[in-house]
Design a protein around this motif. Structure first.
Motif: not given
Length: 349
Positions: A13-14, A195-196, A204-206, A220-221
């Motif tokens: 993922t970008l 950003i972090f 995406k994942n709480p 993830r990114v």
């Protein structure tokens, strides 16, 4: 690079992360709000700019980035913006003018990233995020909103819960009201928190707390997969975080403003940004081409890292050895103890 730190996954993922004011819109997003309520925009910002000094004389420190939020609430409380709601802010967001090439640029960059991945046998997704000190509800109402994966901005509460509300069996009925408290305040330092969140996947994942320790290869990114696009010096904290992590920072300016262009030139000289150009995102313009080149750089790097990891981590399978092939080889000679390898300098990390 340590091969053990490289993930062999094929999906990556970008992220393009965008500021909003003077980046995706030529001016400030509040213009439609002031026009709707007949407020002098210039006078409002003059008042805002004077507030930090005036409060400092009273011994009160305020954030220069977000003091305008309280001034907006003062306008609500004292009449000029009476009855302003989050719904109204979202409606007014539809009137925000956008820079040339917006919102089409989001889809074009996604398609280009996907194409680059397919050419290199990689599954590449490009996501777009807006991180702004502006009003999230207005951005959600703008023509940009359907094309992005997340919006971070300042938010208001309309009906704050009263003291001792936990002791009430029934809360008051929701009645028409107006914004009255700040729910989320985003300044140029808090931007780095978001950003972090994108980096670690908290958005995406709480279950992943933004302060949790997450190995670089599990994020993830990764920062090196990010491009941050914004209009100037107030975004230096995010520029620094992204660049330090191996990503790219790009500053934009209005073609009509030589002062803004000079400002961005200084940012590049100080190595705050990797490049700069006009806030014109049409596919015939320099900025679009620059962003495409950075996507190429990221995808090429991912491919090289994956090839390196495959060579380093995957052992060669055993082979059948024929008797003829053993003649004269080390296997056919008497076995002796191998010479110890020469001592090597240990790596620093």
């Amino acid at each position: 690079m340590d091969p053990s730190e490289i993930n062999l996954r094929t999906h990556h993922t970008l992220a393009c992360i965008w500021d909003f004011d003077k980046t995706l819109t030529p001016g400030y997003m509040q213009v439609p709000l002031f026009e709707e309520y007949g407020i002098d925009e210039t006078k409002f910002w003059i008042e805002v700019n004077r507030l930090p000094e005036l409060y400092a004389r009273r011994g009160i420190h305020v954030s220069k980035d977000t003091v305008y939020l309280n001034h907006l609430l003062s306008y609500v409380k004292n009449g000029p913006l009476r009855g302003l709601t989050n719904k109204k802010l979202r409606e007014l967001g539809a009137r925000i003018p956008l820079c040339p090439g917006v919102p089409e640029v989001f889809g074009k960059l996604r398609d280009y990233a996907k194409k680059l991945g397919e050419e290199r046998s990689l599954d590449i997704d490009l996501e777009h995020y807006i991180v702004s000190t502006g009003l999230a509800e207005m951005i959600r109402g703008s023509a940009v909103a359907p094309h992005v994966d997340g919006i971070y901005g300042c938010e208001f509460i309309e009906q704050p819960l009263p003291p001792h509300y936990t002791e009430q069996d029934e809360l008051a009925l929701e009645l028409p009201s107006e914004i009255s408290q700040i729910g989320v305040m985003v300044d140029n330092t808090i931007k780095t928190r978001f950003i972090f969140e994108i980096n670690k996947g908290s958005n995406k994942n709480p279950e992943i707390d933004v302060n949790a320790v997450v190995r670089p290869q599990d994020r993830r990114v990764p920062f090196e997969n990010m491009v941050y696009v914004a209009d100037g010096p107030s975004d230096v904290p995010v520029f620094s975080v992204v660049r330090k992590g191996g990503g790219f920072a790009y500053a934009v300016y209005s073609r009509e403003s030589r002062a803004e262009r000079r400002q961005n030139d200084t940012l590049q000289e100080c190595k705050r940004v990797n490049g700069y150009g006009p806030n014109d995102y049409r596919d015939t313009d320099f900025t679009f081409d620059w962003l495409c080149m950075r996507l190429e750089d990221m995808v090429n790097r991912i491919r090289k890292e994956r090839d390196y990891a495959l060579q380093s981590q995957i052992a060669q399978p055993p082979r059948h050895l024929h008797a003829g092939a053993l003649a004269g080889s080390a296997a056919a000679r008497p076995q002796t103890d191998p010479e110890p390898p020469p001592p090597q300098q240990p790596s620093l990390f």
